[in-house]
Design a protein around this motif. Structure first.
Motif, PDB file in Angstrom:
ATOM      1  N   LEU A   1     -44.729 -74.711 -93.715  1.00  0.00           N
ATOM      2  CA  LEU A   1     -46.082 -74.200 -93.963  1.00  0.00           C
ATOM      3  C   LEU A   1     -46.064 -72.700 -94.239  1.00  0.00           C
ATOM      4  CD1 LEU A   1     -48.127 -76.170 -91.272  1.00  0.00           C
ATOM      5  CD2 LEU A   1     -48.013 -76.593 -93.727  1.00  0.00           C
TER       6      LEU A   1
ATOM      7  N   THR B   1     -53.338 -74.118 -97.002  1.00  0.00           N
ATOM      8  CA  THR B   1     -52.208 -73.942 -96.090  1.00  0.00           C
ATOM      9  C   THR B   1     -52.617 -73.185 -94.836  1.00  0.00           C
ATOM     10  OG1 THR B   1     -50.707 -73.908 -97.995  1.00  0.00           O
ATOM     11  CG2 THR B   1     -49.841 -73.114 -95.903  1.00  0.00           C
TER      12      THR B   1
ATOM     13  N   ALA C   1     -54.336 -75.564 -92.688  1.00  0.00           N
ATOM     14  CA  ALA C   1     -53.352 -76.490 -92.114  1.00  0.00           C
ATOM     15  C   ALA C   1     -52.589 -75.854 -90.958  1.00  0.00           C
ATOM     16  CB  ALA C   1     -52.384 -76.958 -93.196  1.00  0.00           C
TER      17      ALA C   1
ATOM     18  N   SER D   1     -52.798 -85.845 -92.121  1.00  0.00           N
ATOM     19  CA  SER D   1     -53.518 -85.111 -93.173  1.00  0.00           C
ATOM     20  C   SER D   1     -52.629 -84.053 -93.815  1.00  0.00           C
ATOM     21  CB  SER D   1     -54.775 -84.462 -92.584  1.00  0.00           C
ATOM     22  OG  SER D   1     -55.650 -85.425 -92.041  1.00  0.00           O
ATOM     23  N   ILE D   2     -51.914 -83.300 -92.993  1.00  0.00           N
ATOM     24  CA  ILE D   2     -51.045 -82.259 -93.539  1.00  0.00           C
ATOM     25  C   ILE D   2     -49.881 -82.890 -94.298  1.00  0.00           C
ATOM     26  CG2 ILE D   2     -49.590 -80.284 -92.976  1.00  0.00           C
ATOM     27  CD1 ILE D   2     -51.306 -79.771 -90.557  1.00  0.00           C
TER      28      ILE D   2
END
Length: 418
Positions: free
Chosen positions: A74, A107, A110, A130-131
């Motif tokens: 991420l 991002t 997230a 979901s991510i």
């Protein structure tokens, strides 16, 4: 006395024998119960059914490594828009200037959700799935842009070679790496969470949806950038035959005529030397330049084309462009000496450090003024000159004589600079 427990909350009761068979109400939970006939010695009270297994996971070392890998992925996704997504000549387009803003926003959200879900252990499975879907889409998005930009900007007939050349910027590769790291690690985390409850089908459904949507993203990604290709002197693969080649000649000719070689000639490179500094832990390759600005304009950034070679060898060690942002600028009439350390992960990082027969030729190809804009026109590469000459030999062009004369002047200027 009759000893027994409430079948719901487990509260302990002791009641006289004559109350056997009668109904009562639990003083703790309100459950209606009937007093059993058996005594405490023979009693085997029933217990409530065991609840379904909770969604808990031991945070062992592999699970912690997976969580850390998700965080790293991420992070790469978050910073990728701040690097160039597209290399165009000596410049380029950063992701944050376009669709990269969407990736950055998603991002950041997230990262916040993943951190909160990990810390509080609430909605963790939903956040992970979901991510994971988002990361899968990013992999297809970044991969599609790298493929299409590579094929559009370099060699239309060989996109595999194009992907290794100029076109896709570092930001796209960072995004692709981040997406792959996140997708793989989140898959492991999701499996560890869902498998004990036999719910892994949720993960497979999410991933199948991500792949299907990713294929759509792959097909449509990069369409606007491909359309912009006509503005940077590269042929569009969608133009038919003769017209496409004629358009390419005109674009290259326009780029050639925009380059102000007379201005570039006034920015002189008085000395160029390649040295190897061995004082550190690893040998450091240094390009030493002594320059003088005779252009009459302040220079904020200078762009160069360098060739490192050994006299007598057919192949050079390095044939690459580089640029230098001048702190405070270089005013008209000023001279400067620079020690530049090229990127050790690029072509200069492969230059030999154990030879004493190296020679360096450096040519200035573009200059930016104090406003950050080029005042020497658009950079016309040697590869552009070769391509233009090849097209003139192949296509009948109305202004062929004019273009060949401009090419001749350019080649003469290049020979004098080298």
């Amino acid at each position: 006395m009759i000893d027994f427990k409430c079948s719901v909350c487990g509260k302990q009761y002791r009641i006289k024998d004559d109350a056997a068979g009668k109904q009562g109400k639990c003083s703790q939970c309100g459950e209606i119960f009937r007093v059993p006939f058996v005594t405490s010695k023979a009693q085997h009270p029933t217990t409530p059914p065991a609840p379904p297994p909770a969604a808990t996971t031991d945070f062992d070392l592999p699970f912690k490594i997976a969580l850390g890998t998700v965080g790293a992925g991420l992070f790469f996704l978050a910073i990728s828009p701040f690097f160039r997504w597209v290399n165009i000549g000596l410049g380029g387009i950063t992701g944050i200037a376009g669709d990269g803003r969407i990736l950055f926003a998603f991002t950041i959200v997230a990262i916040i959700l993943f951190g909160a879900a990990t810390f509080y252990q609430k909605w963790f499975d939903g956040v992970v799935l979901s991510i994971s879907l988002m990361a899968t889409l990013v992999v297809f998005w970044m991969g599609g842009l790298i493929w299409k930009l590579g094929a559009s900007f370099r060699d239309l007939d060989n996109p595999f070679a194009a992907m290794l050349g100029m076109g896709p910027g570092a930001g796209l590769y960072l995004g692709l790496i981040g997406g792959l790291l996140s997708t793989g690690a989140l898959g492991y985390v999701a499996y560890r969470r869902l498998e004990p409850r036999h719910c892994t089908h949720y993960y497979y459904i999410i991933q199948a949806s991500g792949v299907a949507l990713g294929v759509v993203v792959l097909i449509f990604s990069g369409e606007r950038l491909t359309d912009q290709d006509a503005n940077v002197g590269r042929p569009s693969p969608f133009s038919p035959g003769q017209d496409r080649l004629t358009d390419e000649i005109e674009r290259l000719h326009q780029r050639l005529m925009s380059q102000k070689t007379d201005v570039l000639a006034n920015f002189t490179i008085e000395q160029a030397q390649f040295v190897v500094d061995t004082d550190g832990f690893l040998p450091e390759r240094i390009v030493e330049l002594a320059v003088r600005n005779g252009t009459g304009r302040t220079v904020s950034r200078a762009y160069f084309h360098g060739v490192l070679f050994t006299p007598g060898r057919e192949m050079p060690w390095v044939d690459e462009e580089f640029n230098y942002s001048i702190t405070g600028g270089l005013e008209p009439g000023e001279s400067a000496k620079w020690r530049l350390s090229p990127n050790r992960f690029g072509p200069w990082g492969n230059a030999p450090t154990d030879r004493d027969d190296l020679a360096l030729i450096v040519r200035v190809v573009q200059l930016d003024g104090a406003d950050g804009e080029s005042f020497t026109g658009e950079y016309f590469r040697e590869s552009d000159a070769d391509r233009l000459e090849e097209l003139l030999d192949e296509v009948e062009y109305e202004n062929e004589t004019e273009v060949r004369q401009a090419l001749s002047n350019y080649n003469a200027w290049r020979a004098n600079r080298d």
